[in-house]
Design a protein around this motif. Structure first.
Motif, PDB file in Angstrom:
ATOM      1  N   MET A   1      40.651  34.463  42.440  1.00  9.66           N
ATOM      2  CA  MET A   1      40.927  35.839  42.787  1.00  9.66           C
ATOM      3  C   MET A   1      41.391  36.570  41.521  1.00  9.66           C
ATOM      4  SD  MET A   1      43.787  37.718  45.186  1.00  9.66           S
ATOM      5  CE  MET A   1      44.255  36.402  46.135  1.00  9.66           C
ATOM      6  N   PRO A   2      40.743  37.690  41.158  1.00  4.77           N
ATOM      7  CA  PRO A   2      41.132  38.429  39.964  1.00  4.77           C
ATOM      8  C   PRO A   2      42.495  39.109  40.149  1.00  4.77           C
ATOM      9  CG  PRO A   2      39.139  39.365  40.957  1.00  4.77           C
ATOM     10  CD  PRO A   2      39.576  38.231  41.816  1.00  4.77           C
ATOM     11  N   VAL A   3      43.260  39.134  39.088  1.00  2.94           N
ATOM     12  CA  VAL A   3      44.573  39.786  39.084  1.00  2.94           C
ATOM     13  C   VAL A   3      44.591  40.781  37.938  1.00  2.94           C
ATOM     14  CG1 VAL A   3      47.040  39.425  38.764  1.00  2.94           C
ATOM     15  CG2 VAL A   3      45.704  37.743  40.023  1.00  2.94           C
ATOM     16  N   ARG A   4      45.132  41.955  38.216  1.00  2.00           N
ATOM     17  CA  ARG A   4      45.250  42.977  37.166  1.00  2.00           C
ATOM     18  C   ARG A   4      46.719  43.294  36.932  1.00  2.00           C
ATOM     19  NH1 ARG A   4      41.907  48.120  38.619  1.00  2.00           N
ATOM     20  NH2 ARG A   4      42.698  47.725  40.700  1.00  2.00           N
TER      21      ARG A   4
END
Length: 194
Positions: A1-4
């Motif tokens: 899951m991408p995290v910013r």
């Protein structure tokens, strides 16, 4: 899951890079403190362990050419910091609003605070004996964390050296840790407005 990472807090560190001016500023700060009776009285009355011109002198660049030389350097650093922050200044530049001398005696501190009515604040460290205290920066989210678990990085401690220039946005809460050195720490703090 991408995290910013959203809404980062930018902190600027650089060096004055002018040893001759730094030496002149050591003398300038002491000269200003010796002559400023109102600042000495204010410092005593407000429990400031040492001296500050914060509440007494608002014309240091006009009063002392050594401070005027410093302002030329600070303006360049403030412009670089504003660019890093991606401020939309509508073609204008940040303007130096206030500048004051601090001479902090052993045992002296400056409790947590921020700088209202300013955009950028900062400090030039003129004389920093070993153990004279770090700058402690507070995570600006702390008041909103409510029931969140503790985080190990809620405070960041930044150790200055002689000639260090630190800049931050004025809303960032910060404090000066106790001066545990055997001699005074000298700094010049300042604010910029738009």
């Amino acid at each position: 899951m991408p995290v910013r990472s959203l809404f980062p807090t930018i902190f600027y560190e650089d060096a004055l890079g002018d040893a001759a001016l730094l030496d002149e500023l050591r003398h300038a700060c002491r000269d200003i403190a010796a002559a400023d009776r109102a600042g000495q009285s204010w410092s005593r009355a407000h429990g400031y362990r040492g001296y500050t011109s914060y509440a007494s002198l608002n014309d240091l660049p006009q009063r002392d050419p050594r401070i005027a030389d410093l302002v030329r350097h600070l303006n360049r650093h403030a412009a670089a910091f504003a660019a890093e922050c991606a401020f939309d200044l509508a073609g204008k530049r940040l303007k130096l609003d206030s500048l004051w001398v601090n001479i902090l005696k052993p045992g002296g501190i400056h409790s947590g605070h921020l700088h209202p009515h300013s955009v950028v604040s900062g400090t030039l460290y003129v004389d920093v004996p070993p153990g004279s205290g770090a700058l402690r920066l507070e995570d600006p989210r702390l008041p909103m964390l409510m029931a969140a678990p503790a985080r190990p990085d809620s405070f960041v401690y930044v150790e200055p050296g002689a000639g260090s220039i630190f800049l931050w946005e004025s809303w960032l809460r910060h404090e000066v840790m106790p001066n545990a050195a055997k001699s005074e720490r000298i700094s010049i703090s300042f604010n910029y407005r738009w």
